[in-house]
Design an enzyme around this catalytic site. Structure first.
Site, PDB file in Angstrom:
ATOM      1  N   ASN A 107      23.456  35.780   9.597  1.00 46.17           N
ATOM      2  CA  ASN A 107      22.920  34.824  10.578  1.00 46.17           C
ATOM      3  C   ASN A 107      23.524  35.095  11.951  1.00 46.17           C
ATOM      4  O   ASN A 107      24.608  35.665  12.063  1.00 46.17           O
ATOM      5  CB  ASN A 107      23.271  33.396  10.147  1.00 46.17           C
ATOM      6  CG  ASN A 107      22.684  32.335  11.073  1.00 46.17           C
ATOM      7  OD1 ASN A 107      21.539  32.462  11.520  1.00 46.17           O
ATOM      8  ND2 ASN A 107      23.443  31.306  11.374  1.00 46.17           N
ATOM      9  N   HIS A 109      24.463  32.943  15.529  1.00 48.51           N
ATOM     10  CA  HIS A 109      24.623  31.567  16.000  1.00 48.51           C
ATOM     11  C   HIS A 109      25.111  31.577  17.448  1.00 48.51           C
ATOM     12  O   HIS A 109      26.020  32.341  17.790  1.00 48.51           O
ATOM     13  CB  HIS A 109      25.627  30.835  15.101  1.00 48.51           C
ATOM     14  CG  HIS A 109      25.759  29.388  15.438  1.00 48.51           C
ATOM     15  ND1 HIS A 109      24.825  28.441  15.046  1.00 48.51           N
ATOM     16  CD2 HIS A 109      26.696  28.720  16.153  1.00 48.51           C
ATOM     17  CE1 HIS A 109      25.188  27.257  15.509  1.00 48.51           C
ATOM     18  NE2 HIS A 109      26.310  27.401  16.184  1.00 48.51           N
TER      19      HIS A 109
HETATM   20  C1  GRF Z   1      19.220  31.992  18.772  1.00 49.78           C
HETATM   21  O1  GRF Z   1      19.931  31.542  19.877  1.00 49.78           O
HETATM   22  C2  GRF Z   1      20.105  32.084  17.569  1.00 49.78           C
HETATM   23  O2  GRF Z   1      21.441  32.277  17.887  1.00 49.78           O
HETATM   24  C3  GRF Z   1      19.939  30.739  16.917  1.00 49.78           C
HETATM   25  O3  GRF Z   1      18.622  30.368  17.160  1.00 49.78           O
HETATM   26  C4  GRF Z   1      18.159  30.985  18.343  1.00 49.78           C
HETATM   27  C5  GRF Z   1      16.855  31.646  18.025  1.00 49.78           C
HETATM   28  O4  GRF Z   1      16.205  32.133  19.154  1.00 49.78           O
HETATM   29  N1  GRF Z   1      20.272  30.802  15.512  1.00 49.78           N
HETATM   30  P1  GRF Z   1      14.951  33.100  19.005  1.00 49.78           P
HETATM   31  O5  GRF Z   1      13.931  32.384  18.126  1.00 49.78           O
HETATM   32  O6  GRF Z   1      15.440  34.365  18.358  1.00 49.78           O
HETATM   33  O7  GRF Z   1      14.442  33.320  20.376  1.00 49.78           O
END
Ligand code: GRF
Length: 193
Positions: A107, A109
């Site tokens: 994941n 984050h």
């Molecule tokens: C990202 O900032 C990621 O860190 C978090 O959710 C967001 C997703 O953004 N888990 P995207 O859909 O990839 O633009």
């Protein structure tokens, strides 16, 4: 080359960064499937454009998390998927997927974990007035953003940062760091050329 599935719920800009890196030969992987729990997510358009099959589901159509995860698991196994890459997937991974993909779910984050887990990590960081936030890439366990950390990169937070400006800085890092770390993970143990 690793067979991977990407799970996303929204815009999918990280998904796009992975698609682009795979196409450019910078990530040694084949994206077999997009798994998405929201039928209006822009990530689906990105998958269509890249010719990546999609499994779109609605959790409310299933009696339980175990039920929809069993269906996801069936599809992952059918496609020979080896790694699950979460990219803005807004659901906790349950026991069904965790037991089959132990140590194979990653994941990203938007904070320096263990600070600011869960939703709106960027808003939480601004509210706390931290001077430093960043990006964490980690293995997924049963908790919320709690698994072993693989990589982190910090970003400075200035007093005049807004949610938009901080998000922009964080996503710029994410789009470079995620493909790079995934490539390292997928090729770990292989002899360097
Ligand atoms: C990202 O900032 C990621 O860190 C978090 O959710 C967001 C997703 O953004 N888990 P995207 O859909 O990839 O633009």
């Amino acid at each position: 080359m690793k067979n991977i599935a990407v799970f996303a719920s929204g815009n999918g800009s990280n998904f796009q960064a992975i698609i682009d890196a795979v196409e450019a030969g910078k990530v040694d992987a084949s994206i077999k499937l997009l798994v998405c729990d929201r039928e209006n997510a822009f990530a689906i358009e990105r998958a269509k454009k890249a010719g990546i099959p999609q499994f779109v589901f609605s959790a409310k159509d299933y009696a339980s998390k175990a039920d929809y995860e069993k269906e996801i698991l069936f599809r992952l196994n059918e496609l020979g998927v080896e790694f699950v890459i979460l990219a803005g997937y807004m659901r906790l991974i349950g026991a069904v997927l965790l037991s089959d993909f132990e140590g194979k779910i990653v994941n990203i984050h938007p904070s320096l974990l263990p600070a600011f887990t869960g939703k709106d990590a960027i808003g939480q960081a601004l509210k706390a007035r931290v001077k430093m936030s960043g990006v964490t890439i980690h293995f997924v366990d049963a908790g919320m953003d709690t698994g072993p950390i693989i990589a982190q990169q910090a970003v400075g937070v200035s007093a005049d940062d807004t949610r938009e400006s901080l998000q922009e800085k964080i996503q710029k890092i994410e789009h470079e760091l995620y493909p790079q770390i995934l490539h390292e993970l997928f090729t770990a143990g292989e002899e360097k050329q």
